[in-house]
Design a protein around this motif. Structure first.
Motif, PDB file in Angstrom:
ATOM      1  N   GLN A   1       0.812  -1.215   0.000  1.00  0.00           N
ATOM      2  CA  GLN A   1       0.000   0.000   0.000  1.00  0.00           C
ATOM      3  C   GLN A   1       0.852   1.274   0.000  1.00  0.00           C
ATOM      4  N   PRO A   2       1.911   1.355   0.816  1.00  0.00           N
ATOM      5  CA  PRO A   2       2.762   2.556   0.732  1.00  0.00           C
ATOM      6  C   PRO A   2       3.378   2.744  -0.649  1.00  0.00           C
ATOM      7  N   THR A   3       3.773   1.638  -1.284  1.00  0.00           N
ATOM      8  CA  THR A   3       4.358   1.737  -2.627  1.00  0.00           C
ATOM      9  C   THR A   3       3.329   2.239  -3.631  1.00  0.00           C
ATOM     10  N   LEU A   4       2.114   1.718  -3.546  1.00  0.00           N
ATOM     11  CA  LEU A   4       1.046   2.163  -4.443  1.00  0.00           C
ATOM     12  C   LEU A   4       0.778   3.651  -4.260  1.00  0.00           C
ATOM     13  N   PHE A   5       0.731   4.102  -3.015  1.00  0.00           N
ATOM     14  CA  PHE A   5       0.510   5.525  -2.731  1.00  0.00           C
ATOM     15  C   PHE A   5       1.610   6.371  -3.368  1.00  0.00           C
ATOM     16  N   ALA A   6       2.857   5.946  -3.202  1.00  0.00           N
ATOM     17  CA  ALA A   6       3.983   6.709  -3.749  1.00  0.00           C
ATOM     18  C   ALA A   6       3.912   6.783  -5.272  1.00  0.00           C
ATOM     19  N   ILE A   7       3.579   5.668  -5.915  1.00  0.00           N
ATOM     20  CA  ILE A   7       3.497   5.644  -7.380  1.00  0.00           C
ATOM     21  C   ILE A   7       2.374   6.556  -7.870  1.00  0.00           C
ATOM     22  N   VAL A  48       0.071  10.004   4.575  1.00  0.00           N
ATOM     23  CA  VAL A  48       1.067   8.967   4.855  1.00  0.00           C
ATOM     24  C   VAL A  48       0.713   8.222   6.135  1.00  0.00           C
ATOM     25  N   ARG A  49       0.222   8.928   7.129  1.00  0.00           N
ATOM     26  CA  ARG A  49      -0.195   8.270   8.372  1.00  0.00           C
ATOM     27  C   ARG A  49      -1.330   7.280   8.117  1.00  0.00           C
ATOM     28  N   ILE A  50      -2.294   7.680   7.303  1.00  0.00           N
ATOM     29  CA  ILE A  50      -3.418   6.790   7.000  1.00  0.00           C
ATOM     30  C   ILE A  50      -2.925   5.552   6.257  1.00  0.00           C
ATOM     31  N   VAL A  51      -2.061   5.760   5.278  1.00  0.00           N
ATOM     32  CA  VAL A  51      -1.511   4.625   4.532  1.00  0.00           C
ATOM     33  C   VAL A  51      -0.779   3.677   5.471  1.00  0.00           C
ATOM     34  N   TYR A  52       0.010   4.241   6.356  1.00  0.00           N
ATOM     35  CA  TYR A  52       0.802   3.415   7.277  1.00  0.00           C
ATOM     36  C   TYR A  52      -0.092   2.589   8.195  1.00  0.00           C
ATOM     37  N   HIS A  53      -1.041   3.241   8.872  1.00  0.00           N
ATOM     38  CA  HIS A  53      -1.881   2.524   9.839  1.00  0.00           C
ATOM     39  C   HIS A  53      -2.844   1.569   9.141  1.00  0.00           C
ATOM     40  N   ARG A  54      -3.376   1.958   7.997  1.00  0.00           N
ATOM     41  CA  ARG A  54      -4.270   1.064   7.253  1.00  0.00           C
ATOM     42  C   ARG A  54      -3.531  -0.202   6.847  1.00  0.00           C
ATOM     43  N   SER A  55      -2.340  -0.033   6.321  1.00  0.00           N
ATOM     44  CA  SER A  55      -1.550  -1.189   5.891  1.00  0.00           C
ATOM     45  C   SER A  55      -1.121  -2.039   7.081  1.00  0.00           C
ATOM     46  N   ARG A  56      -0.676  -1.377   8.137  1.00  0.00           N
ATOM     47  CA  ARG A  56      -0.186  -2.103   9.319  1.00  0.00           C
ATOM     48  C   ARG A  56      -1.288  -2.937   9.966  1.00  0.00           C
ATOM     49  N   ARG A  60      -2.530  -7.590   9.916  1.00  0.00           N
ATOM     50  CA  ARG A  60      -2.765  -8.545  11.003  1.00  0.00           C
ATOM     51  C   ARG A  60      -3.617  -9.725  10.542  1.00  0.00           C
ATOM     52  N   ASN A  61      -4.411  -9.500   9.500  1.00  0.00           N
ATOM     53  CA  ASN A  61      -5.265 -10.570   8.991  1.00  0.00           C
ATOM     54  C   ASN A  61      -4.604 -11.391   7.892  1.00  0.00           C
ATOM     55  N   THR A  62      -3.385 -11.028   7.516  1.00  0.00           N
ATOM     56  CA  THR A  62      -2.696 -11.766   6.461  1.00  0.00           C
ATOM     57  C   THR A  62      -2.369 -13.181   6.934  1.00  0.00           C
ATOM     58  N   ARG A  63      -2.598 -14.145   6.039  1.00  0.00           N
ATOM     59  CA  ARG A  63      -2.375 -15.570   6.315  1.00  0.00           C
ATOM     60  C   ARG A  63      -3.184 -16.049   7.527  1.00  0.00           C
ATOM     61  N   TYR A 138     -15.897  -9.463   7.050  1.00  0.00           N
ATOM     62  CA  TYR A 138     -16.021  -9.581   8.503  1.00  0.00           C
ATOM     63  C   TYR A 138     -14.679  -9.857   9.166  1.00  0.00           C
ATOM     64  N   GLN A 139     -13.703 -10.383   8.400  1.00  0.00           N
ATOM     65  CA  GLN A 139     -12.404 -10.682   8.996  1.00  0.00           C
ATOM     66  C   GLN A 139     -11.666  -9.416   9.436  1.00  0.00           C
ATOM     67  N   MET A 140     -12.064  -8.266   8.901  1.00  0.00           N
ATOM     68  CA  MET A 140     -11.453  -7.008   9.335  1.00  0.00           C
ATOM     69  C   MET A 140     -11.897  -6.616  10.741  1.00  0.00           C
ATOM     70  N   ASP A 141     -12.933  -7.297  11.253  1.00  0.00           N
ATOM     71  CA  ASP A 141     -13.416  -6.992  12.600  1.00  0.00           C
ATOM     72  C   ASP A 141     -12.537  -7.603  13.681  1.00  0.00           C
ATOM     73  N   ARG A 142     -11.594  -8.437  13.292  1.00  0.00           N
ATOM     74  CA  ARG A 142     -10.761  -9.125  14.270  1.00  0.00           C
ATOM     75  C   ARG A 142      -9.551  -8.282  14.665  1.00  0.00           C
ATOM     76  N   PHE A 143      -8.883  -8.705  15.717  1.00  0.00           N
ATOM     77  CA  PHE A 143      -7.588  -8.157  16.154  1.00  0.00           C
ATOM     78  C   PHE A 143      -7.639  -6.660  16.478  1.00  0.00           C
ATOM     79  N   ASP A 144      -8.799  -6.160  16.894  1.00  0.00           N
ATOM     80  CA  ASP A 144      -8.944  -4.751  17.305  1.00  0.00           C
ATOM     81  C   ASP A 144      -8.527  -3.768  16.218  1.00  0.00           C
ATOM     82  N   VAL A 145      -8.739  -4.138  14.972  1.00  0.00           N
ATOM     83  CA  VAL A 145      -8.357  -3.250  13.870  1.00  0.00           C
ATOM     84  C   VAL A 145      -9.151  -1.947  13.929  1.00  0.00           C
ATOM     85  N   GLU A 146     -10.463  -2.052  14.133  1.00  0.00           N
ATOM     86  CA  GLU A 146     -11.304  -0.853  14.165  1.00  0.00           C
ATOM     87  C   GLU A 146     -10.899   0.081  15.301  1.00  0.00           C
TER      88      GLU A 146
END
Length: 446
Positions: A1-7, A48-56, A60-63, A138-146
């Motif tokens: 996501q940071p790379t996409l933003f930069a491009i 940049v802050r939004i990109v960083y926190h959104r990506s970070r 957490r839900n990866t794999r 719904y998987q975005m609801d896990r791990f206190d992402v919101e």
């Protein structure tokens, strides 16, 4: 996501440097941050802050057992035939066009849906996304992402910026911003704050609704996709079909293709687009008094430079000049120049028989262009300029105050260009040289 933003931001900056500005901006999922920044809703630091926190936080839900599947079906059809009864396991994550959606959810469920489509609907296009995450589900609801996203971005107001120093570009900030988060035009009263970005993460991408709104308002007829590879062209085209519109859709980059060629080709298509010229005349209030009157405008003036306006390869030059026999083997061919100066150009290749004698003029291991040959070049040029055909061979030429600045070293592996210039008013002469492969205008004076 940071790379996409930069491009995306870099591409926008490049287009602005060419005086290409958007009238409308629409984005898709991970591109929303760049769009909000370019449209003057966010400062660079906020974006940049939004990109960083959104990506970070999404990472957490990866794999964690999530997958996504693109399907060429209508939204209502997918809900009725595929998702009915399993909405808690999979959902529609992206609505790209009237007949293109993306499913997101549990890996096992996505596998079963893909198998069912292959068995019962083999003619329907489907493609698994090469990601190990179930975005916009719904998987975005896990791990206190919101909770953590809202906390990290709580100070972002997301209203139109007032300080030009914080804006990406003031002209870009005047563009209409359409959001795939709300599925329509994003008015200045709707903030792109922390809650907006949580909706961006959790809810479905309503790109179809946003583009359909653009088509309905007739706000854009040309789309330039700022991305590493054009993935939305088909969706944009399908969104305009219901309105019987055929927009011009151009890429900025294409995977595994030359970036300059791709971007400049799109720029050329923009230049010849009738819609661009209509907008050009409209924004300058140029109106014809009758239907047959042609449009005129005061185009910007510039001083012409007396230099070549085209590129020609060295191979082409050799072929084109092959039949131009020089009057003197060392002086070469006279070039176009001013009225008071004359310039000749020759190409020395000591591997050719006519220049083979130069190989014998060696000092230690170096082959030097003879000083007497330089004087012969000047004499030949003088004869062409000042002496008649009848007495060229008999005339006496006197050269004074001769100065050799630097020796001209020849090599068997490199051709050498020699330029001879005579000032006819001052009766002064100079000889310069450079390697054939040299691209710069500077020459070495022997």
């Amino acid at each position: 996501q940071p790379t996409l933003f930069a491009i995306q931001v870099a591409l926008a900056a490049l287009l602005v440097s060419w005086n290409i500005y958007p009238s409308t901006i629409v984005s898709h999922s991970a591109g929303d941050q760049a769009a909000a920044f370019v449209a003057g809703r966010l400062s660079l630091e906020e974006a940049v802050r939004i990109v960083y926190h959104r990506s970070r936080l999404q990472n957490r839900n990866t794999r964690q057992g999530g997958r996504m599947l693109a399907v060429s079906m209508r939204e209502e059809e997918v809900k009725e035939k595929l998702l009915k009864g399993i909405e808690h396991l999979a959902c529609i994550a992206v609505i790209n066009s009237p007949r293109s959606v993306t499913l997101s959810g549990d890996e096992k469920t996505i596998d079963e849906l893909e198998q069912m489509l292959s068995t019962f609907h083999p003619n329907i296009f489907k493609a698994r996304l090469r990601i190990e995450n179930a975005f916009h589900s719904y998987q975005m609801d896990r791990f206190d992402v919101e909770k953590e996203l809202l906390s990290s971005l709580s100070d972002i107001r997301g209203l139109p910026l007032k300080d030009p120093q914080q804006m990406f570009n003031q002209k870009c900030a005047e563009a209409c911003l359409y959001s795939s988060v709300i599925g329509g035009e994003l008015s200045n009263k709707i903030p792109v704050d922390a809650h907006y970005w949580w909706t961006n993460v959790r809810q479905a991408v309503r790109f179809r609704d946003a583009v359909a709104s653009i088509a309905q308002n007739n706000d854009a007829t040309i789309f330039l996709e700022l991305s590493p590879h054009p993935v939305l062209a088909t969706s944009i085209r399908e969104c305009h079909e219901s309105a019987n519109q055929q927009p011009l859709i151009l890429p900025t980059l294409k995977r595994k293709e030359n970036e300059q060629i791709t971007l400049l080709t799109s720029l050329a298509q923009l230049t010849i687009s009738p819609d661009i010229w209509q907008q050009y005349f409209h924004t300058r209030n140029i109106l014809s008094s009758n239907e047959d009157e042609a449009y005129f405008d005061g185009f910007p003036l510039y001083s012409f430079q007396l230099s070549s306006c085209w590129y020609e390869s060295k191979e082409s030059v050799i072929k084109r000049l092959a039949n131009r026999i020089p009057t003197h083997p060392l002086l070469g061919v006279r070039q176009l120049s001013g009225q008071t100066t004359a310039t000749w150009r020759s190409l020395i290749n000591i591997n050719l028989s006519q220049y083979a004698f130069l190989k014998d003029h060696k000092i230690q291991d170096g082959i030097l262009f003879p000083a007497v040959a330089l004087l012969e070049i000047v004499a030949a040029g003088y004869r062409q300029l000042f002496l008649s055909t009848d007495n060229k061979e008999q005339s006496l030429i006197t050269l004074e105050e001769i100065k050799f600045v630097k020796a001209l070293v020849l090599t068997q592996h490199e051709l050498t260009e020699i330029f001879t210039q005579i000032d006819m008013l001052k009766r002064e002469w100079s000889i310069y040289s450079r390697p054939w492969s040299s691209a710069g205008p500077d020459c070495m004076r022997p």
